[in-house]
Scaffold this motif. Structure first.
Motif, PDB file in Angstrom:
ATOM      1  N   THR A 150      -5.523  -5.936   6.822  1.00 51.46           N
ATOM      2  CA  THR A 150      -4.135  -5.515   6.580  1.00 51.46           C
ATOM      3  C   THR A 150      -3.256  -5.749   7.805  1.00 51.46           C
ATOM      4  OG1 THR A 150      -4.726  -3.292   7.321  1.00 51.46           O
ATOM      5  CG2 THR A 150      -4.857  -3.717   4.934  1.00 51.46           C
ATOM      6  N   HIS A 205       0.843  -1.214   0.000  1.00 50.28           N
ATOM      7  CA  HIS A 205       0.000   0.000   0.000  1.00 50.28           C
ATOM      8  C   HIS A 205       0.871   1.255   0.000  1.00 50.28           C
ATOM      9  CE1 HIS A 205      -3.503   2.393   0.543  1.00 50.28           C
ATOM     10  NE2 HIS A 205      -3.308   2.671   1.823  1.00 50.28           N
ATOM     11  N   LEU A 249      -3.016  -2.721  -2.807  1.00 46.64           N
ATOM     12  CA  LEU A 249      -4.121  -2.973  -1.862  1.00 46.64           C
ATOM     13  C   LEU A 249      -5.412  -2.327  -2.339  1.00 46.64           C
ATOM     14  CD1 LEU A 249      -5.345  -3.785   0.891  1.00 46.64           C
ATOM     15  CD2 LEU A 249      -4.433  -1.631   1.810  1.00 46.64           C
ATOM     16  N   GLU A 250      -5.336  -1.065  -2.743  1.00 41.50           N
ATOM     17  CA  GLU A 250      -6.540  -0.358  -3.191  1.00 41.50           C
ATOM     18  C   GLU A 250      -7.150  -1.052  -4.410  1.00 41.50           C
ATOM     19  OE1 GLU A 250      -5.260   4.148  -1.739  1.00 41.50           O
ATOM     20  OE2 GLU A 250      -4.658   3.377  -3.705  1.00 41.50           O
ATOM     21  N   THR A 284      -2.760   1.997  -5.147  1.00 39.85           N
ATOM     22  CA  THR A 284      -1.839   0.975  -4.647  1.00 39.85           C
ATOM     23  C   THR A 284      -2.392  -0.418  -4.965  1.00 39.85           C
ATOM     24  OG1 THR A 284      -2.931   0.808  -2.508  1.00 39.85           O
ATOM     25  CG2 THR A 284      -1.192   2.496  -2.737  1.00 39.85           C
TER      26      THR A 284
END
Ligand code: GLC
Length: 618
Positions: A476, A436, A463-464, A461
Motif C-alpha cells: 500500500t 481503503h 483493499l480488504e 474496503t
C-alpha cells in the motif's frame, strides 16, 4: 321543616355532582380514543371521510405538518409532547439525525416514544415516521449500505433494484420507520451537480426500467416511498443555484421535454403505487417548484392521477414568495403541497395554516384534500394497526449478498490494455484515497448528512476485498512499487451531499475531490508496469490529461459498504456488466451534454453514454 329543606338541598347537590362526574368520565372516554367510535367494517375511504367529518381544523392542520425529531445537537425540532399537543402528522430524522445508541434498539425506542405521543393526541392519529434511506438505512450504524443510485443505473438490473429496495425496507422496518424519502428519480444534465450520484443518470429509459421495481421493493414491510424531487431537480443551469453553482437552481425545460422525458418517470412511480412525492427546491422555467400550483395540483394530481400525498422539501417554504412566513405557508399549501416538512417551525406552520383557513386564504377543500391523502396513506401502510417490528437483523446474509452483487454489476470497464483481469498470484500495489476507506466509498448520506471519510460503519474496503482474494503480496506504499507486478490506483471524491457536492470544474483535485488524486496520478504516470485506475466518484471527473498513462480504467461510482464486490470482478470471478449511466466529458465545456442532446456524437466525449467493455471484448 328546616331540617327537611337542608336534606333536600344536599340530595340535589349530591345528584348534581353524580351527573357532573359521569359527564366528565364520558368526555374523558371520548377523548381517550376517538377511533373507537369508527365502525370497523368501513372501507379506507369511508374511514378517511369519517375523520374529515370529525377532526377539528386544528387537528387537520397538525396532520399536515412534519417536524424533525429534536436533538441536543442543534436540531430544535419537536419533542413527543409537541407531537401530542399539535397532533403532528409526521416526524422525520433528517440526514444524520440518529438516536443514541445508534442501533436498532435505539431507533425502535425513539420511534415508539413518538408513536405513543401521537396516539395520546386529541385525534389519536398515529404519526408516519420518515427518514432518508437512499442507499440502505444509511443513518443507522451497521446497516447494509448499497451502491448509490448512479451505480445502480450503470447496473440497470430491475430484479436487483427490487431486491435492494426490499432489503432497505426490511432494515428500516426493524427500526419503526415507515416513510422513506427515496427514490430520487430525476434525470440529470450537468454532471457538476452535487446530487448526480443520487439519481439514475441521464437517460429516461434507464430510469423507466428501474423505477417500478425500486418503488415496489422500497414499499415492502409497511413502508411508504417518496419519488423526488418533483420536477426537474437535475436539470438546473450552472450558475443559477446556491453559491452561484447548481443545486436548487433554475431548470429550463421545454413543454415537450417535460412531457416526453421528465413527467413519464413520475407516471412510472405513480403506476408503481408510490405513496408520496417530494417537491424540488429548484425552479422550473423561473417558477419556484414549491409554489407551482398548476403543475402540482393540475398536472400531478389531476391529470396524472397521483393519489398519495405531496410533501415539501426541508424548510423549502423559506424560498417561496410571501411577505412573511404565514403568507409563504399559505402559498405552499395552496400550490398543492399536503405535508409541510417544517422541521423546526412546526408551531408557526400550525398557526399559519389555521390563520390561512380562518382568513379565507386556504379553503377547507384544500385542507381536506391534504388530510385525506395523508390519512389514506397511513391506512394503506397499516399505521392504524399495532404493527410488529421485524427483529434485529442488519447486514444479514441476504442483504450483504445483494449489496455485493450490486457493487459487481455497477462497475463499468472503460479501458483495458491487457491490464485486467488481475491474477490471484500477482503482487499488487493498492493505493489512493478511495482504496481503503468505508466512508469515502459510501459517499454522502451515510451515518451523517454529508458522509465522512474513515471507518464510519461496518463494511469491507476495496483493499480488504483484494487482500481476501489474492495469494500474492499486496502493498500500500509507493516505496514498494518495485516489488509489484501491477498498480491499482483508487481515485476518489470527498463524501458530500446537496450543494456541498457541486463541482464547478469536475477537477480531480477540485472542490469535491482530493489533491492526492493528482499527486498519485503524476507519480505513477511513467511507471513501467500496468496502471489500473478505479474511480470512486459520483461524477465523471476529468481524466483527459492522464488517460494515455492509464492501462485500465474502471468506474466504480460510490459502492457502499461491500467493497469486496470490486475484487470479485478485478479477478474475473465475474465479468464486467455495467454501462455508463451518463456521458463522460472530454472537456469541461461538455459537462451538461447528455444523450438527449440533438446530434449527440459519441466520439466527441471521453466515453459516451452507455459505454462499457467486457473482458472478452476489451
Ligand atoms: C434534504 C433533501 C431531500 C431530503 C430532505 C430530508 O434537503 O433535499 O432529498 O429527503 O432534505 O432529509
Amino acid at each position: 321543616m328546616m331540617k327537611a329543606r337542608k336534606i333536600m338541598r344536599r340530595l340535589i347537590l349530591f345528584s348534581f355532582l353524580i351527573v357532573l362526574i359521569g359527564t366528565l368520565i364520558a368526555c374523558r372516554q371520548e377523548q381517550t380514543d376517538p377511533r373507537e367510535s369508527i365502525p370497523t367494517e368501513m372501507t379506507i375511504d369511508e374511514r378517511v371521510a369519517w375523520w374529515i367529518d370529525n377532526l377539528t381544523i386544528e387537528e387537520k392542520a397538525g396532520q399536515m405538518i412534519q417536524a424533525e425529531r429534536s436533538t441536543n445537537n442543534g436540531i430544535t425540532g419537536a419533542t413527543p409532547q409537541d407531537v401530542k399537543n399539535y397532533n403532528l402528522g409526521s416526524v422525520l430524522n433528517g440526514g444524520g439525525n440518529r438516536p443514541s445508541p445508534n442501533n436498532v434498539t435505539g431507533w425502535q425506542t425513539m420511534a415508539n416514544i413518538f408513536r405513543q405521543a401521537s396516539l395520546q393526541s386529541s385525534s389519536g392519529i398515529p404519526i408516519i415516521y420518515g427518514v432518508d434511506a437512499v442507499h440502505g438505512h444509511n443513518n443507522l450504524l451497521n446497516a447494509t449500505i448499497f451502491p448509490h443510485n448512479i451505480g445502480l443505473a450503470a447496473a440497470n438490473n430491475p430484479d436487483l433494484m427490487f431486491a435492494i429496495g426490499e432489503a432497505t425496507a426490511y432494515e428500516m422496518a426493524q427500526t419503526g420507520m415507515h416513510l422513506n424519502f427515496s427514490p430520487s428519480i430525476g434525470i440529470i444534465q450537468d454532471k457538476r451537480w452535487g446530487r448526480v450520484y443520487e439519481t439514475l443518470g441521464e437517460d429516461p429509459s434507464v430510469a423507466m426500467n428501474l423505477i417500478d421495481p425500486y418503488v415496489t421493493g422500497l414499499q415492502s414491510y409497511n413502508m411508504a416511498a417518496t419519488a423526488k424531487h418533483f420536477i426537474g431537480d437535475g436539470y438546473a443551469t450552472f450558475g443559477t443555484g446556491i453559491d452561484g453553482m447548481l443545486d436548487r437552481g433554475n431548470a429550463v425545460i421545454s413543454q415537450d421535454d417535460l412531457y416526453n422525458f421528465h413527467l413519464p418517470k413520475y407516471e412510472a412511480a405513480i403506476q408503481a403505487g408510490v405513496k408520496s412525492i417530494m417537491i424540488s427546491y429548484s425552479s422550473l422555467n423561473n417558477v419556484r417548484m414549491h409554489q407551482y400550483r398548476m403543475i402540482i395540483q393540475t398536472t400531478l394530481k389531476q391529470e396524472m392521477g397521483f393519489k398519495g400525498f405531496v410533501i415539501s422539501d426541508y424548510e423549502a417554504t423559506n424560498d417561496v414568495a410571501g411577505s412573511n412566513f404565514e403568507q409563504k405557508i399559505i402559498t405552499t399549501v395552496n400550490a398543492g403541497i399536503d405535508m409541510l416538512m417544517e422541521p423546526n417551525r412546526f408551531a408557526e406552520t400550525y398557526h399559519a395554516i389555521i390563520a390561512g383557513y380562518n382568513k379565507g386564504f386556504i379553503s377547507i377543500d384544500r385542507i381536506n384534500d391534504a388530510v385525506s391523502r395523508i390519512l389514506t396513506v397511513k391506512y394503506e401502510i397499516g399505521l392504524f394497526d399495532d404493527l410488529d417490528l421485524p427483529s434485529e437483523d442488519l447486514r444479514n446474509e441476504n442483504s450483504l449478498s445483494i449489496a455485493r452483487q450490486a457493487v459487481r454489476e455497477s462497475l463499468v470497464l472503460l479501458k483495458n490494455d491487457q491490464a485486467l483481469p488481475l491474477q490471484k498470484s500477482e503482487n499488487l500495489l493498492v493505493i489512493g484515497p478511495g482504496s481503503h476507506d468505508i466512508g469515502i466509498q459510501s459517499g454522502g448520506w451515510t451515518i451523517t448528512w454529508q458522509g465522512s471519510p474513515g471507518k464510519i460503519t461496518e463494511g469491507t474496503t476495496i483493499l480488504e476485498g483484494i487482500q481476501q482474494q489474492t495469494t500474492g503480496q499486496v502493498y500500500t506504499s509507493l516505496a514498494d512499487l518495485d516489488k509489484v507486478d501491477k498498480v491499482i490506483l483508487v481515485l476518489a471524491e470527498r463524501p458530500a451531499a446537496e450543494w456541498f457536492g457541486d463541482s464547478p470544474d469536475l477537477s480531480l483535485n477540485g472542490r469535491t475531490a482530493y489533491q492526492e488524486n493528482i499527486d498519485l496520478l503524476v507519480a505513477l504516470s511513467a511507471i513501467d508496469k500496468p496502471l489500473i485506475v478505479i474511480m470512486v466518484t459520483g461524477k465523471p471527473l476529468l481524466l483527459t490529461d492522464y488517460i494515455d498513462h492509464i492501462d485500465a480504467l474502471v468506474m466504480a461510482f460510490l459502492p457502499g459498504t461491500e467493497g469486496a464486490g470490486v475484487a470479485d470482478v478485478l479477478f474475473s470471478d465475474f465479468d464486467f456488466k455495467g454501462k455508463l449511466p451518463y456521458t463522460y466529458p472530454r472537456f469541461l465545456s461538455q459537462a451538461a451534454d447528455t444523450m438527449l442532446k440533438p446530434n449527440y456524437n459519441p466520439d466527441d466525449y471521453l466515453y459516451p453514454f452507455g459505454y462499457g467493455l467486457r473482458y472478452n471484448n476489451s
